[in-house]
Motif scaffolding. Sequence first.
Motif, PDB file in Angstrom:
ATOM      1  N   LEU A 258       0.730  -1.053  -0.057  1.00  0.00           N
ATOM      2  CA  LEU A 258       0.174   0.580   0.242  1.00  0.00           C
ATOM      3  C   LEU A 258       0.623   1.195   0.450  1.00  0.00           C
ATOM      4  O   LEU A 258       2.012   1.308   0.461  1.00  0.00           O
ATOM      5  N   SER A 259       0.974   2.276  -0.387  1.00  0.00           N
ATOM      6  CA  SER A 259       1.649   3.639  -0.678  1.00  0.00           C
ATOM      7  C   SER A 259       2.891   3.534  -0.728  1.00  0.00           C
ATOM      8  O   SER A 259       2.993   2.810  -1.906  1.00  0.00           O
ATOM      9  N   HIS A 282      -1.220  -1.053  -4.324  1.00  0.00           N
ATOM     10  CA  HIS A 282      -2.686  -0.165  -4.262  1.00  0.00           C
ATOM     11  C   HIS A 282      -1.951   0.591  -3.699  1.00  0.00           C
ATOM     12  O   HIS A 282      -1.420   2.013  -2.696  1.00  0.00           O
ATOM     13  N   SER A 283      -2.324   2.060  -4.374  1.00  0.00           N
ATOM     14  CA  SER A 283      -2.457   3.651  -4.558  1.00  0.00           C
ATOM     15  C   SER A 283      -1.146   3.452  -4.526  1.00  0.00           C
ATOM     16  O   SER A 283      -0.437   4.642  -3.334  1.00  0.00           O
ATOM     17  N   PHE A 323      -4.817  -1.570  -7.810  1.00  0.00           N
ATOM     18  CA  PHE A 323      -5.618  -0.535  -7.546  1.00  0.00           C
ATOM     19  C   PHE A 323      -5.663   0.774  -7.051  1.00  0.00           C
ATOM     20  O   PHE A 323      -4.524   0.959  -6.589  1.00  0.00           O
ATOM     21  N   HIS A 324      -6.668   1.453  -7.098  1.00  0.00           N
ATOM     22  CA  HIS A 324      -6.440   2.602  -6.610  1.00  0.00           C
ATOM     23  C   HIS A 324      -7.632   3.423  -6.606  1.00  0.00           C
ATOM     24  O   HIS A 324      -8.138   3.934  -7.863  1.00  0.00           O
ATOM     25  N   GLY A 336      -1.240   5.254 -10.845  1.00  0.00           N
ATOM     26  CA  GLY A 336      -2.093   3.934 -10.978  1.00  0.00           C
ATOM     27  C   GLY A 336      -1.943   3.722 -12.305  1.00  0.00           C
ATOM     28  O   GLY A 336      -1.588   2.426 -13.091  1.00  0.00           O
ATOM     29  N   GLU A 337      -2.363   4.752 -13.463  1.00  0.00           N
ATOM     30  CA  GLU A 337      -2.388   4.305 -14.880  1.00  0.00           C
ATOM     31  C   GLU A 337      -1.242   4.367 -15.204  1.00  0.00           C
ATOM     32  O   GLU A 337      -0.955   3.580 -16.284  1.00  0.00           O
ATOM     33  N   GLN A 338       0.190   4.695 -14.661  1.00  0.00           N
ATOM     34  CA  GLN A 338       1.794   4.606 -14.890  1.00  0.00           C
ATOM     35  C   GLN A 338       2.096   3.150 -14.602  1.00  0.00           C
ATOM     36  O   GLN A 338       2.400   2.825 -15.504  1.00  0.00           O
TER      37      GLN A 338
END
Length: 442
Positions: A258-259, A282-283, A323-324, A336-338
Amino acid sequence: MNARLNPDLLEATRLTRAGQLAEATALIQRALGGGIVPPFAARGESARRSDTSQAAEPALEGSCRVVDIGPFIADPDERPAQRDCDDAALASGPAARQPFAPASGLGAALHEKLFKFRGPLPVFEPDIGGGVPDALPDGARFITGSFTNPAGTRSYKLYVPSGYHGQALPLVVMLHGCTQNPDDFAAGTRMNELAEKEPCLVLYPAQSAGANPSKCWNWFKPSDQQAGRGEPSLIAGMTREIAASYKVDAGRIYVAGLSAGGAMAMTMATTYPDLYAAAGVHSGLPHGAAHDLPSALAAMQQGSKRTAAPASAASRPVPIIVFHGDRDTTVHPRNGEQVIGQCVASAARPGSSGAGAKPRANVQRGQVPSGRAYTRTTYHHAEGAPQVEHWTIHGAGHAWSGGSAHGSYTDPQGPDATKEMLRFFLAHAGEQKPASSTGSPA
């Protein structure tokens, strides 16, 4: 809001150009949720003069993790000098013990954003050696240990499900986010609970406050973005040691985070594609999105400006599930797209299993009952198997989707990221070599 915050970021840029790297890094680090901004006197005479009108503002208390400010782009000409900034060393200096004195409304603005967008705080602050977040099922264990190699030492916790009786099981490596620890992350993601239903071992490496004051994995440092060096070598070495100590299916070892942990999970998939059969981000951010604190802040706010290489240099690209939240004000959803862009480009690269073939995208939309809507995009490659999944959680901020409120930075209203990640992981098995028991960096 942006008009009030930009002067402070410009001040950090000015300090960098003036060669005052410690002061500039400490200022930016505070915005990242890391170190403490030095007092005005340490920031130079001109900064002190510009802040005089704000001197009466109350100090910001607590740790700021959420940043929602205008674009900050580091001057490319200054980047070589910035690479030598060591945030851990700076944060351990005398300035780190000084109170944070906000300038130009920065304190009030960050305070407002922090408490508006941060997820629920945990009901406890467990230590790495403390009790487990929930009662253990009969026969299950949550073990504390540590791993050391030339890059340093990190503690960890390992969940051994009650169904483990010496048979080969998958291993899931879970990398927590900033300010978190293994107990908190286990409670928030509920991965241990699912490991009982789909038996697997779960490893939670713990970042140390000595390596990063906010316990963030140092995904933005070049020294921690390479195989055989820094934190990737520690995480990989720890993974191999657990795999050698227990009966682990070497073809079903996975990593998620995460992050900052999500960014490091992407780095692990990039640097150790023959160790991890799949990864969950995730994120998080793409591999190589930053090279220092200023570029890290810029990437978090607006996505990376750098063009990174495809995620894997190996012939077998590592499958990725992402996940974003589309309302994430800490790590911009563009990241997230990158991540997806890196992975899709990797799968279509010559020499990969889907060489030269443009992945087919399948888009599905849904909604959690009485919860959040989401868009799930799967990318299918030449052989038809989904190699990449991208979940956009509509209305969600910087939090683990579908997580438990017993952990920090969770969003119980979203689709269950833990369940979907584990489903995705178990559908992918790699062709890994048997784990080495040496524990040395690979």
